[in-house]
Design a protein around this motif. Structure first.
Motif, PDB file in Angstrom:
ATOM      1  N   ALA A 811      54.591  26.186  50.264  1.00 21.26           N
ATOM      2  CA  ALA A 811      54.026  25.451  51.402  1.00 21.26           C
ATOM      3  C   ALA A 811      53.559  24.088  50.923  1.00 21.26           C
ATOM      4  CB  ALA A 811      52.878  26.227  52.025  1.00 21.26           C
ATOM      5  N   PRO A 812      53.917  23.001  51.618  1.00 22.99           N
ATOM      6  CA  PRO A 812      53.612  21.649  51.130  1.00 22.99           C
ATOM      7  C   PRO A 812      52.152  21.268  51.301  1.00 22.99           C
ATOM      8  CG  PRO A 812      54.692  21.527  53.266  1.00 22.99           C
ATOM      9  CD  PRO A 812      54.713  22.966  52.861  1.00 22.99           C
ATOM     10  N   GLY A 813      51.677  20.469  50.333  1.00 20.22           N
ATOM     11  CA  GLY A 813      50.349  19.907  50.430  1.00 20.22           C
ATOM     12  C   GLY A 813      49.260  20.823  49.922  1.00 20.22           C
ATOM     13  N   PRO A 814      48.020  20.321  49.920  1.00 14.05           N
ATOM     14  CA  PRO A 814      46.880  21.150  49.514  1.00 14.05           C
ATOM     15  C   PRO A 814      46.562  22.203  50.573  1.00 14.05           C
ATOM     16  CG  PRO A 814      46.115  19.033  50.317  1.00 14.05           C
ATOM     17  CD  PRO A 814      47.610  18.945  50.272  1.00 14.05           C
ATOM     18  N   VAL A 815      45.700  23.165  50.188  1.00  8.56           N
ATOM     19  CA  VAL A 815      45.256  24.227  51.091  1.00  8.56           C
ATOM     20  C   VAL A 815      43.772  24.017  51.367  1.00  8.56           C
ATOM     21  CG1 VAL A 815      44.838  26.690  51.352  1.00  8.56           C
ATOM     22  CG2 VAL A 815      46.984  25.895  50.355  1.00  8.56           C
ATOM     23  N   LEU A 816      43.423  23.965  52.657  1.00  2.00           N
ATOM     24  CA  LEU A 816      42.028  23.831  53.073  1.00  2.00           C
ATOM     25  C   LEU A 816      41.654  25.078  53.865  1.00  2.00           C
ATOM     26  CD1 LEU A 816      39.456  22.076  53.338  1.00  2.00           C
ATOM     27  CD2 LEU A 816      40.446  21.146  55.449  1.00  2.00           C
ATOM     28  N   ALA A 817      40.639  25.806  53.409  1.00  2.00           N
ATOM     29  CA  ALA A 817      40.213  27.045  54.074  1.00  2.00           C
ATOM     30  C   ALA A 817      38.906  26.798  54.798  1.00  2.00           C
ATOM     31  CB  ALA A 817      40.036  28.157  53.048  1.00  2.00           C
ATOM     32  N   VAL A 818      38.775  27.305  56.026  1.00  6.01           N
ATOM     33  CA  VAL A 818      37.557  27.115  56.812  1.00  6.01           C
ATOM     34  C   VAL A 818      37.248  28.385  57.583  1.00  6.01           C
ATOM     35  CG1 VAL A 818      38.841  26.129  58.765  1.00  6.01           C
ATOM     36  CG2 VAL A 818      36.404  25.633  58.510  1.00  6.01           C
ATOM     37  N   SER A 819      35.959  28.706  57.678  1.00  5.61           N
ATOM     38  CA  SER A 819      35.543  29.879  58.444  1.00  5.61           C
ATOM     39  C   SER A 819      34.110  29.677  58.896  1.00  5.61           C
ATOM     40  CB  SER A 819      35.650  31.158  57.593  1.00  5.61           C
ATOM     41  OG  SER A 819      34.604  31.197  56.637  1.00  5.61           O
ATOM     42  N   ASP A 820      33.609  30.608  59.691  1.00  6.20           N
ATOM     43  CA  ASP A 820      32.215  30.568  60.122  1.00  6.20           C
ATOM     44  C   ASP A 820      31.344  31.352  59.148  1.00  6.20           C
ATOM     45  OD1 ASP A 820      30.298  29.607  61.801  1.00  6.20           O
ATOM     46  OD2 ASP A 820      30.560  31.090  63.377  1.00  6.20           O
ATOM     47  N   TRP A 821      31.819  31.479  57.914  1.00  5.97           N
ATOM     48  CA  TRP A 821      31.153  32.256  56.883  1.00  5.97           C
ATOM     49  C   TRP A 821      30.836  31.375  55.690  1.00  5.97           C
ATOM     50  CZ3 TRP A 821      30.090  36.819  58.990  1.00  5.97           C
ATOM     51  CH2 TRP A 821      30.915  37.264  60.024  1.00  5.97           C
ATOM     52  N   MET A 822      30.046  31.881  54.792  1.00  9.29           N
ATOM     53  CA  MET A 822      29.793  31.191  53.537  1.00  9.29           C
ATOM     54  C   MET A 822      31.111  30.909  52.827  1.00  9.29           C
ATOM     55  SD  MET A 822      26.664  33.595  52.186  1.00  9.29           S
ATOM     56  CE  MET A 822      26.446  32.669  50.662  1.00  9.29           C
ATOM     57  N   ARG A 823      31.139  29.856  52.045  1.00 15.09           N
ATOM     58  CA  ARG A 823      32.389  29.482  51.366  1.00 15.09           C
ATOM     59  C   ARG A 823      32.858  30.557  50.401  1.00 15.09           C
ATOM     60  NH1 ARG A 823      31.545  23.383  49.273  1.00 15.09           N
ATOM     61  NH2 ARG A 823      33.652  23.780  48.487  1.00 15.09           N
ATOM     62  N   GLN A 824      31.928  31.386  49.939  1.00 11.66           N
ATOM     63  CA  GLN A 824      32.341  32.464  49.037  1.00 11.66           C
ATOM     64  C   GLN A 824      33.304  33.441  49.690  1.00 11.66           C
ATOM     65  OE1 GLN A 824      28.019  32.787  48.307  1.00 11.66           O
ATOM     66  NE2 GLN A 824      28.622  33.777  46.400  1.00 11.66           N
ATOM     67  N   VAL A 825      33.269  33.530  51.029  1.00 11.34           N
ATOM     68  CA  VAL A 825      34.175  34.456  51.704  1.00 11.34           C
ATOM     69  C   VAL A 825      35.624  33.991  51.565  1.00 11.34           C
ATOM     70  CG1 VAL A 825      34.790  35.520  53.905  1.00 11.34           C
ATOM     71  CG2 VAL A 825      32.380  35.286  53.259  1.00 11.34           C
ATOM     72  N   PRO A 826      35.991  32.758  51.971  1.00  5.64           N
ATOM     73  CA  PRO A 826      37.384  32.323  51.738  1.00  5.64           C
ATOM     74  C   PRO A 826      37.688  32.067  50.270  1.00  5.64           C
ATOM     75  CG  PRO A 826      36.117  30.555  52.756  1.00  5.64           C
ATOM     76  CD  PRO A 826      35.267  31.780  52.818  1.00  5.64           C
ATOM     77  N   ASP A 827      36.653  31.780  49.466  1.00  5.95           N
ATOM     78  CA  ASP A 827      36.907  31.535  48.046  1.00  5.95           C
ATOM     79  C   ASP A 827      37.359  32.796  47.313  1.00  5.95           C
ATOM     80  OD1 ASP A 827      36.295  28.896  48.316  1.00  5.95           O
ATOM     81  OD2 ASP A 827      34.310  29.008  47.386  1.00  5.95           O
ATOM     82  N   GLN A 828      37.287  33.942  47.968  1.00  7.77           N
ATOM     83  CA  GLN A 828      37.741  35.181  47.335  1.00  7.77           C
ATOM     84  C   GLN A 828      39.198  35.109  46.884  1.00  7.77           C
ATOM     85  OE1 GLN A 828      36.141  39.128  49.114  1.00  7.77           O
ATOM     86  NE2 GLN A 828      36.176  37.722  50.845  1.00  7.77           N
ATOM     87  N   ILE A 829      40.007  34.312  47.580  1.00  8.65           N
ATOM     88  CA  ILE A 829      41.450  34.308  47.289  1.00  8.65           C
ATOM     89  C   ILE A 829      41.880  33.096  46.482  1.00  8.65           C
ATOM     90  CG2 ILE A 829      41.923  35.630  49.388  1.00  8.65           C
ATOM     91  CD1 ILE A 829      42.968  32.994  50.637  1.00  8.65           C
ATOM     92  N   SER A 830      40.964  32.221  46.099  1.00 12.04           N
ATOM     93  CA  SER A 830      41.334  30.916  45.536  1.00 12.04           C
ATOM     94  C   SER A 830      42.206  31.022  44.293  1.00 12.04           C
ATOM     95  CB  SER A 830      40.077  30.093  45.237  1.00 12.04           C
ATOM     96  OG  SER A 830      39.263  30.743  44.290  1.00 12.04           O
ATOM     97  N   GLN A 831      41.948  31.991  43.423  1.00 12.12           N
ATOM     98  CA  GLN A 831      42.665  32.032  42.158  1.00 12.12           C
ATOM     99  C   GLN A 831      44.118  32.465  42.304  1.00 12.12           C
ATOM    100  OE1 GLN A 831      39.884  35.292  40.764  1.00 12.12           O
ATOM    101  NE2 GLN A 831      41.679  35.860  39.585  1.00 12.12           N
ATOM    102  N   TRP A 832      44.490  32.934  43.489  1.00 13.52           N
ATOM    103  CA  TRP A 832      45.875  33.349  43.699  1.00 13.52           C
ATOM    104  C   TRP A 832      46.666  32.339  44.557  1.00 13.52           C
ATOM    105  CZ3 TRP A 832      41.801  36.928  43.957  1.00 13.52           C
ATOM    106  CH2 TRP A 832      41.770  37.831  42.891  1.00 13.52           C
ATOM    107  N   ILE A 833      46.084  31.159  44.763  1.00 13.70           N
ATOM    108  CA  ILE A 833      46.749  30.110  45.532  1.00 13.70           C
ATOM    109  C   ILE A 833      47.298  29.075  44.550  1.00 13.70           C
ATOM    110  CG2 ILE A 833      46.482  28.379  47.353  1.00 13.70           C
ATOM    111  CD1 ILE A 833      46.062  31.273  48.280  1.00 13.70           C
ATOM    112  N   GLU A 834      48.598  28.803  44.611  1.00  9.42           N
ATOM    113  CA  GLU A 834      49.206  27.882  43.651  1.00  9.42           C
ATOM    114  C   GLU A 834      48.902  26.419  43.979  1.00  9.42           C
ATOM    115  OE1 GLU A 834      53.676  27.530  45.616  1.00  9.42           O
ATOM    116  OE2 GLU A 834      53.265  29.158  44.218  1.00  9.42           O
TER     117      GLU A 834
END
Length: 895
Positions: A811-834
């Motif tokens: 998928a082209p470009g950077p990945v920006l994750a957003v939710s109505d939760w603390m950043r730690q919630v979407p950050d759970q998957i960060s290490q598996w995103i290229e």
């Protein structure tokens, strides 16, 4: 001068003055009689007479408020003890064997540094043995048998009994607290770790008693709704007196009495010690508990003293002994259990009357009174108390049994403040224990460094007796047995309704889920198995439509005219009602949910509990109970309503949930989803029903967060693999315009944040020529767990790509994750995103304002997403850095 022949006029109480006295002369005569007793026999005699008259009036049905406490003696007097229907000598030998093997098990484990607890079971051995031999009904009898909530620290004694019974081997006992190899025994009652034996996890103190109350209530609920005949089942909850300081232990006492749960018995092991010292050092925990239980409407049975006290109490014509027993504080009773006769005579048998009572006793008899002769250590006293409990009707019963912590383990253990931390006996102490228990263990067996387990043999009379008693009561206990069959697949129509979307009508995902459950409850095959549970917020979640149709469970029915009887959605209570409206008690609701969620094992009847609550008051407030739910392998749907940090307009800090998904992620049994649309809910619930109630049911429960923000609900896109993406955690909801030139990025969002991401997508394209793909992440946690399983597979030499990595590959470009939760919630998957990965969230405390202003405050609104997206693109060199500043000024984010 006063005429002594006339009744003394004493002032009437202010309360009685409000009631008209139809015979003042008679009232005056009663008062004069009481005055005469006080003058001639003393106030103690007057108090005695008043108490006896009150007890007689209560027993005869005269409507008087109950006494909150009674004398510090046994409820069942010696003359009223029922005949014992067993072999006392045989049961004594069995109990001795269990004591030995429990101590040996913990000692062997402790020499490996694994620890364990000895003293609790030592104090409670007879409390369990009398139950197992005479009262606890097994699952082979009619119905479901009894449910046992056993004290966690007493587990070694239960293992020892199961070993004697032949259901555990010596090798397994030697594996106490050694589970990693898969053959050992868990430290405490853990159903997930030993699922064929334990039914209820109880070592998180306070939760066992609370769960027991709601288990007894749920048993009645099943019976009232015609799902299972549970009329013969009794719930037994064993707890320590120190455990009653946990607020959950006594939280539901009035519920139990209000609903007349005479299928419930608490047994409180009153060894007068908590973990580090006396429970009530300067007062009396037994009397305190009696008052609390009686005040809550329970039947109280005290078994405090053994038979050595019976002749003394019979000779206590002055009442001095009873008064002395009532005055001595717990810490002093603890001391008396370990002191010699001269100390006891000097510090307990004080005054002429008590000295005369003790004069006929030898020193050994005086010591025995406090060291050994406690009601909880004598089988006939315990049997009498249990018989009184099971024969009582109309109210639950608590048995308050006094014991000595560490009983029979010797002077180093008995009644010592430190005995909770004392994990092993020396070989010399084991020889002394053998002699105290009169076990036929030769010295040669105790010559080495390792104490042996002792089993008399499969054909020994003790083993035969034990098995015969259990066979007569319906089979072995404890025992967990799963015999339920899969539930039929639900009809497709309710799910299809959500998959079609809401058209032009805006509805919140909370309402979409409630509509789905309401439609599923109409199904003839499985609708009756839904158990909606709400902690007093049904109208908040739009569930009032269920009131008149499903009814609210109330065992006494509706005994009043509801104020809204003339309205369509009126309040309707019924003995066969389906809804459980728990009042303002999240703890009680989770306890009820647990009983329903494990009914497939407890009763062989799978039920589908649906517990909806304010998200903020769920995992945060009752996380320990959810952990126990996972341990107990409960199944069902837990729903966090009005979820997210910013959707609760005006409610503020204590209502804004930005972290429950983080808390839920710590629970291995919780399958967590944050759906954005109604059709996602349909797919998730259908898959949950398959996983939990299908052909191969899994021991998980689902946590869904839903929002109170009305939105247009789209129809499910015709995208290949969308259902798999919803279930596994991510799918591309709206890609960028095909073939559009310009910078690209990926926006990942969940729940209500998907709507902010979609608006940001439009702003990026219209204002800045940037093109974003918007992904709906239905579960950050499930994506992480899948990725960790892939990592684990690679350590075994298997090649496997995490689903989230595969979905975003290329998928082209950077990945920006957003939710109505603390950043730690979407950050759970960060290490598996290229790709370059960055998240936005709602860290910090919530606040009151409009949704728009609160989202701007947390920098998660659409405009903030745009600025963050441009910033990430600038950092990767795809746009000029000055563009970011222009965007901040344009959207007012530079202020």
């Amino acid at each position: 001068m006063n005429d002594p022949s006339r009744p003394t006029e004493t002032p009437a109480s202010s309360e009685l003055d409000q009631l008209p006295d139809r015979d003042r002369e008679e009232t005056a005569e009663w008062r004069a009689s009481l005055d005469a007793v006080v003058r001639n026999a003393g106030p103690e005699r007057a108090a005695y007479l008043m108490r006896r008259v009150h007890e007689f009036a209560e027993a005869s049905g005269t409507p008087l408020p109950p006494l909150l406490s009674s004398d510090y003696i046994n409820t069942v007097p010696a003359a009223a003890q029922p005949a014992f229907d067993g072999d006392l000598e045989m049961e004594s030998r069995i109990t001795a064997l269990n004591r030995w093997n429990a101590a040996a098990m913990v000692t062997r484990a402790s020499r490996l540094g694994l620890g364990g607890h000895i003293s609790t079971y030592a104090s409670a051995a007879w409390l369990y043995e009398i139950g197992f031999n005479h009262f606890f009904r097994g699952k082979n009898a009619d119905g479901s048998g009894d449910q046992l909530f056993l004290q966690g620290h007493a587990s070694p004694g239960i293992y020892a009994r199961v070993f004697l019974e032949g259901r555990l081997s010596a090798t397994q006992l030697d594996g106490f607290r050694r589970e990693a190899g898969g053959r050992g025994l868990p430290s405490y009652p853990h159903p997930r770790r030993l699922p064929w034996l334990w039914e209820f996890p109880t070592v998180s103190m306070g939760l066992g008693p609370l769960s027991a109350v709601y288990q007894a209530r749920f048993n009645r609920y099943l019976h009232a709704r015609g799902i299972k005949d549970t009329s013969a089942s009794r719930v037994w909850a064993f707890l320590g007196d120190g455990e009653t300081d946990e607020p959950e232990s006594l939280a539901a006492l009035t519920l139990a009495s209000r609903e007349g749960l005479d299928n419930l018995t608490f047994v409180v092991n009153c060894n007068l010690q908590r973990l580090d010292g006396p429970v009530r050092s300067n007062s009396k925990i037994v009397q305190e508990l009696e008052a609390r239980f009686r005040g809550a409407g329970w039947n109280v049975v005290k078994t405090l003293w053994g038979e050595a006290w019976d002749p003394l109490l019979a000779r206590d014509t002055t009442g001095d002994l009873v008064r002395r027993l009532g005055h001595v504080p717990d810490a002093q009773l603890q001391t008396l259990a370990v002191r010699d006769a001269p100390y006891i005579r000097e510090n307990f048998f004080t005054g002429d009357a008590l000295s005369a009572l003790s004069a006929s006793l030898s020193d050994a008899q005086v010591v025995d009174l406090f060291e050994n002769s406690r009601g909880g250590h004598e089988p006939l006293k315990v049997y009498a108390a249990y018989r009184a409990a099971v024969e009582h009707r109309g109210a639950p019963t608590v048995v308050l049994a006094q014991t000595v912590k560490g009983h029979t383990l010797g002077p180093a253990f008995e009644s010592r403040n430190a005995n909770h931390q004392m994990k092993k006996l020396t070989m010399a102490q084991f020889r002394a224990l053998r002699d105290v228990l009169d076990l036929p263990i030769p010295d040669s067996a105790l010559a080495g460094d390792q104490v042996p387990f002792w089993h008399p043999g499969e054909d020994a009379p003790e083993v035969r007796y034990l098995r015969e008693r259990r066979a007569g009561l319906g089979g072995p206990l404890p025992l967990r047995r799963v015999t339920s069959t899969p539930l039929p697949e639900p009809p497709a129509k309710p799910f299809e309704a959500l998959e079609k979307g809401s058209g032009h009508q805006e509805i919140a995902t909370t309402m979409a889920l409630v509509r789905l459950v309401k439609d599923l409850m109409r199904d003839e095959r499985t609708g009756a198995r839904w158990v909606p549970i709400v902690p007093d917020e049904a109208r908040t979640f739009g569930m009032e439509s269920l009131f008149p149709t499903a009814g609210i469970y109330a065992p006494q029915g509706q005994t009043y005219d509801p104020v809204d009887a003339d309205q369509l959605l009126h309040y309707k209570e019924s003995a066969g009602g389906q809804l459980l409206i728990e009042g303002i008690t999240e703890a009680g609701s989770v306890a009820e949910f647990t009983a329903a969620a494990t009914s497939y094992a407890t009763h062989g009847e799978p039920m589908i509990p649906f517990y909806i609550f304010y998200a903020m008051f769920g995992f945060q407030r009752t996380g320990d109970q959810f952990w126990a739910l996972g341990d107990q392998m409960g199944r069902g749907f837990v729903v966090g309503g009005t979820a997210g940090r910013t959707t609760m307009t005006g409610e503020g800090l204590q209502h804004g949930d930005g972290h429950s998904h983080l808390l839920a992620a710590t629970n291995p049994a919780a399958v967590s989803y944050d759906p954005a649309f109604a059709y996602e809910i349909a797919v998730i619930v259908r898959d949950g029903l398959r996983r939990m109630y299908g052909e191969r049911p899994e021991n998980v429960f689902y946590y869904l967060t839903v929002y109170n923000e009305p939105k247009l609900q789209p129809a499910m896109p015709a995208v290949p693999g969308i259902e798999e993406g919803i279930v596994r955690g991510i799918y591309r909801f709206r890609p960028a315009e095909p073939g559009a030139a310009g910078p690209r990025l990926q926006v990942l969002s969940s729940g209500t944040a998907v709507h902010w991401a979609l608006r940001a997508q439009d702003l990026l394209a219209a204002d800045w020529g940037v093109h974003a793909d918007v992904w709906s992440v239905t579960s950050w946690t499930e994506l992480r767990r899948d990725a960790m399983r892939a990592d684990d597979a690679r350590t075994r030499g298997e090649e496997r790509t995490p689903f989230v990595t595969e979905a975003l590959a290329g998928a082209p470009g950077p990945v920006l994750a957003v939710s109505d939760w603390m950043r730690q919630v979407p950050d759970q998957i960060s290490q598996w995103i290229e790709q370059d990965y960055y998240s936005l969230g709602t860290d910090g405390f919530g606040l009151s304002d409009t949704r728009e202003d609160v989202r701007r405050y947390f920098r998660v609104d659409a405009e903030s997403i745009v600025v963050s997206a441009l910033d990430r693109l600038a950092r990767t060199g795809q746009i000029l850095p000055a563009t970011v500043g222009q965007a901040r000024a344009r959207y007012g984010l530079d202020r």
